[in-house]
Write a protein that holds these residues in place. Sequence first.
Motif, PDB file in Angstrom:
ATOM      1  N   TYR A  22       0.834  -1.209   0.000  1.00 52.76           N
ATOM      2  CA  TYR A  22       0.000   0.000   0.000  1.00 52.76           C
ATOM      3  C   TYR A  22       0.872   1.264   0.000  1.00 52.76           C
ATOM      4  CZ  TYR A  22      -3.842  -3.095   1.348  1.00 52.76           C
ATOM      5  OH  TYR A  22      -4.778  -4.086   1.390  1.00 52.76           O
ATOM      6  N   VAL A  23       1.952   1.236   0.760  1.00 49.78           N
ATOM      7  CA  VAL A  23       2.843   2.403   0.792  1.00 49.78           C
ATOM      8  C   VAL A  23       3.506   2.601  -0.571  1.00 49.78           C
ATOM      9  CG1 VAL A  23       4.981   3.294   1.801  1.00 49.78           C
ATOM     10  CG2 VAL A  23       3.206   2.352   3.277  1.00 49.78           C
ATOM     11  N   LEU A  24       3.897   1.503  -1.204  1.00 50.76           N
ATOM     12  CA  LEU A  24       4.451   1.623  -2.552  1.00 50.76           C
ATOM     13  C   LEU A  24       3.400   2.162  -3.519  1.00 50.76           C
ATOM     14  CD1 LEU A  24       6.570  -1.642  -2.834  1.00 50.76           C
ATOM     15  CD2 LEU A  24       7.402   0.703  -2.647  1.00 50.76           C
ATOM     16  N   GLY A  25       2.163   1.715  -3.370  1.00 48.18           N
ATOM     17  CA  GLY A  25       1.075   2.233  -4.204  1.00 48.18           C
ATOM     18  C   GLY A  25       0.846   3.710  -3.966  1.00 48.18           C
ATOM     19  N   TRP A  26       0.949   4.126  -2.726  1.00 45.41           N
ATOM     20  CA  TRP A  26       0.797   5.551  -2.405  1.00 45.41           C
ATOM     21  C   TRP A  26       1.930   6.376  -3.020  1.00 45.41           C
ATOM     22  CZ3 TRP A  26       4.068   8.535   0.760  1.00 45.41           C
ATOM     23  CH2 TRP A  26       3.599   9.824   1.011  1.00 45.41           C
ATOM     24  N   GLY A  27       3.127   5.812  -2.979  1.00 44.18           N
ATOM     25  CA  GLY A  27       4.278   6.566  -3.449  1.00 44.18           C
ATOM     26  C   GLY A  27       4.434   6.608  -4.954  1.00 44.18           C
ATOM     27  N   PHE A  28       3.967   5.568  -5.645  1.00 44.83           N
ATOM     28  CA  PHE A  28       4.278   5.466  -7.067  1.00 44.83           C
ATOM     29  C   PHE A  28       3.074   5.524  -7.999  1.00 44.83           C
ATOM     30  CE2 PHE A  28       7.947   3.375  -5.042  1.00 44.83           C
ATOM     31  CZ  PHE A  28       8.929   4.225  -5.520  1.00 44.83           C
ATOM     32  N   THR A  29       1.880   5.679  -7.463  1.00 48.41           N
ATOM     33  CA  THR A  29       0.709   5.772  -8.339  1.00 48.41           C
ATOM     34  C   THR A  29       0.010   7.115  -8.118  1.00 48.41           C
ATOM     35  OG1 THR A  29      -0.855   4.805  -6.770  1.00 48.41           O
ATOM     36  CG2 THR A  29       0.345   3.271  -8.208  1.00 48.41           C
ATOM     37  N   SER A  30      -0.964   7.374  -8.951  1.00 44.65           N
ATOM     38  CA  SER A  30      -1.727   8.620  -8.813  1.00 44.65           C
ATOM     39  C   SER A  30      -2.952   8.445  -7.917  1.00 44.65           C
ATOM     40  CB  SER A  30      -2.152   9.105 -10.189  1.00 44.65           C
ATOM     41  OG  SER A  30      -2.983   8.151 -10.805  1.00 44.65           O
ATOM     42  N   TYR A  31      -3.150   7.244  -7.358  1.00 43.38           N
ATOM     43  CA  TYR A  31      -4.295   6.967  -6.477  1.00 43.38           C
ATOM     44  C   TYR A  31      -3.897   7.134  -5.014  1.00 43.38           C
ATOM     45  CZ  TYR A  31      -5.872   4.865 -10.807  1.00 43.38           C
ATOM     46  OH  TYR A  31      -6.216   4.647 -12.110  1.00 43.38           O
ATOM     47  N   LYS A  32      -3.363   8.271  -4.677  1.00 40.55           N
ATOM     48  CA  LYS A  32      -2.799   8.492  -3.340  1.00 40.55           C
ATOM     49  C   LYS A  32      -3.853   8.400  -2.244  1.00 40.55           C
ATOM     50  CE  LYS A  32       1.172  11.121  -4.849  1.00 40.55           C
ATOM     51  NZ  LYS A  32       2.085  10.023  -4.798  1.00 40.55           N
ATOM     52  N   SER A  33      -5.048   8.959  -2.464  1.00 45.33           N
ATOM     53  CA  SER A  33      -6.057   8.946  -1.401  1.00 45.33           C
ATOM     54  C   SER A  33      -6.566   7.534  -1.142  1.00 45.33           C
ATOM     55  CB  SER A  33      -7.210   9.878  -1.760  1.00 45.33           C
ATOM     56  OG  SER A  33      -7.917   9.401  -2.877  1.00 45.33           O
ATOM     57  N   ILE A  34      -6.671   6.723  -2.188  1.00 51.15           N
ATOM     58  CA  ILE A  34      -7.127   5.338  -1.991  1.00 51.15           C
ATOM     59  C   ILE A  34      -6.100   4.567  -1.172  1.00 51.15           C
ATOM     60  CG2 ILE A  34      -7.607   3.155  -3.180  1.00 51.15           C
ATOM     61  CD1 ILE A  34      -8.822   4.810  -5.438  1.00 51.15           C
ATOM     62  N   PHE A  35      -4.828   4.672  -1.532  1.00 46.27           N
ATOM     63  CA  PHE A  35      -3.802   3.917  -0.805  1.00 46.27           C
ATOM     64  C   PHE A  35      -3.597   4.471   0.609  1.00 46.27           C
ATOM     65  CE2 PHE A  35      -2.662   2.449  -5.082  1.00 46.27           C
ATOM     66  CZ  PHE A  35      -2.574   1.095  -4.821  1.00 46.27           C
ATOM     67  N   LEU A  36      -3.758   5.778   0.785  1.00 53.33           N
ATOM     68  CA  LEU A  36      -3.644   6.318   2.147  1.00 53.33           C
ATOM     69  C   LEU A  36      -4.813   5.848   3.021  1.00 53.33           C
ATOM     70  CD1 LEU A  36      -1.468   7.955   3.450  1.00 53.33           C
ATOM     71  CD2 LEU A  36      -2.795  10.017   3.023  1.00 53.33           C
ATOM     72  N   GLY A  37      -6.011   5.748   2.427  1.00 49.96           N
ATOM     73  CA  GLY A  37      -7.149   5.176   3.150  1.00 49.96           C
ATOM     74  C   GLY A  37      -6.902   3.719   3.503  1.00 49.96           C
ATOM     75  N   LEU A  38      -6.306   2.973   2.560  1.00 49.65           N
ATOM     76  CA  LEU A  38      -5.972   1.569   2.842  1.00 49.65           C
ATOM     77  C   LEU A  38      -4.954   1.463   3.971  1.00 49.65           C
ATOM     78  CD1 LEU A  38      -5.715   0.114  -0.771  1.00 49.65           C
ATOM     79  CD2 LEU A  38      -7.261  -0.671   1.012  1.00 49.65           C
ATOM     80  N   VAL A  39      -3.973   2.351   3.969  1.00 48.18           N
ATOM     81  CA  VAL A  39      -2.947   2.314   5.017  1.00 48.18           C
ATOM     82  C   VAL A  39      -3.578   2.611   6.379  1.00 48.18           C
ATOM     83  CG1 VAL A  39      -0.913   3.503   5.912  1.00 48.18           C
ATOM     84  CG2 VAL A  39      -1.000   2.844   3.515  1.00 48.18           C
ATOM     85  N   LEU A  40      -4.405   3.648   6.443  1.00 47.40           N
ATOM     86  CA  LEU A  40      -5.031   3.993   7.723  1.00 47.40           C
ATOM     87  C   LEU A  40      -5.941   2.868   8.209  1.00 47.40           C
ATOM     88  CD1 LEU A  40      -5.572   6.104   9.939  1.00 47.40           C
ATOM     89  CD2 LEU A  40      -7.458   6.949   8.514  1.00 47.40           C
ATOM     90  N   GLY A  41      -6.766   2.338   7.318  1.00 45.74           N
ATOM     91  CA  GLY A  41      -7.667   1.250   7.708  1.00 45.74           C
ATOM     92  C   GLY A  41      -6.921  -0.001   8.114  1.00 45.74           C
ATOM     93  N   THR A  42      -5.851  -0.327   7.412  1.00 49.24           N
ATOM     94  CA  THR A  42      -5.079  -1.523   7.745  1.00 49.24           C
ATOM     95  C   THR A  42      -4.349  -1.355   9.071  1.00 49.24           C
ATOM     96  OG1 THR A  42      -4.835  -1.991   5.395  1.00 49.24           O
ATOM     97  CG2 THR A  42      -3.338  -3.110   6.876  1.00 49.24           C
ATOM     98  N   CYS A  43      -3.846  -0.166   9.343  1.00 45.76           N
ATOM     99  CA  CYS A  43      -3.193   0.074  10.641  1.00 45.76           C
ATOM    100  C   CYS A  43      -4.193  -0.098  11.782  1.00 45.76           C
ATOM    101  CB  CYS A  43      -2.570   1.466  10.675  1.00 45.76           C
ATOM    102  SG  CYS A  43      -1.089   1.631   9.676  1.00 45.76           S
TER     103      CYS A  43
END
Length: 124
Positions: A22-43
């Motif tokens: 998810y962090v790699l997805g946040w860093g390297f894709t344009s879907y930052k809000s989706i991956f940041l939501g995934l990171v927060l929910g997974t934490c």
Amino acid sequence: MPELHQMFNRHRKYIFYLLSIYVLGWGFTSYKSIFLGLVLGTCLSLFNHWLMVRRTVKFGDAVLEGKKVRSLGTAARMASAVLGVMIVLRYPELFHLLGFIFGLMTAYLVIMIDYFFHYVKSNK
């Protein structure tokens, strides 16, 4: 209870792998809000899983000693989910709500997939 700790350690390892993706997805894709939501929910999902394991161990110890147990922490787990939703609703430009909800369910998905693989492995 060593099996419970072994399962939790295995689940934690899988969740950390997912978090790294998810962090790699946040860093390297344009879907930052989706991956940041995934990171927060997974934490929060990992926190809830840790809390449930901790309360289960305390529950087992209390039963062995003949003491009463108040709860397994359902209110605390629900409160953490509500806190996460409040954060997502406060900062909708940073966090995607559906990503957060899917991330919040990650521990349960990991538990089911892990159980399935161990069931198949034990029946061979």
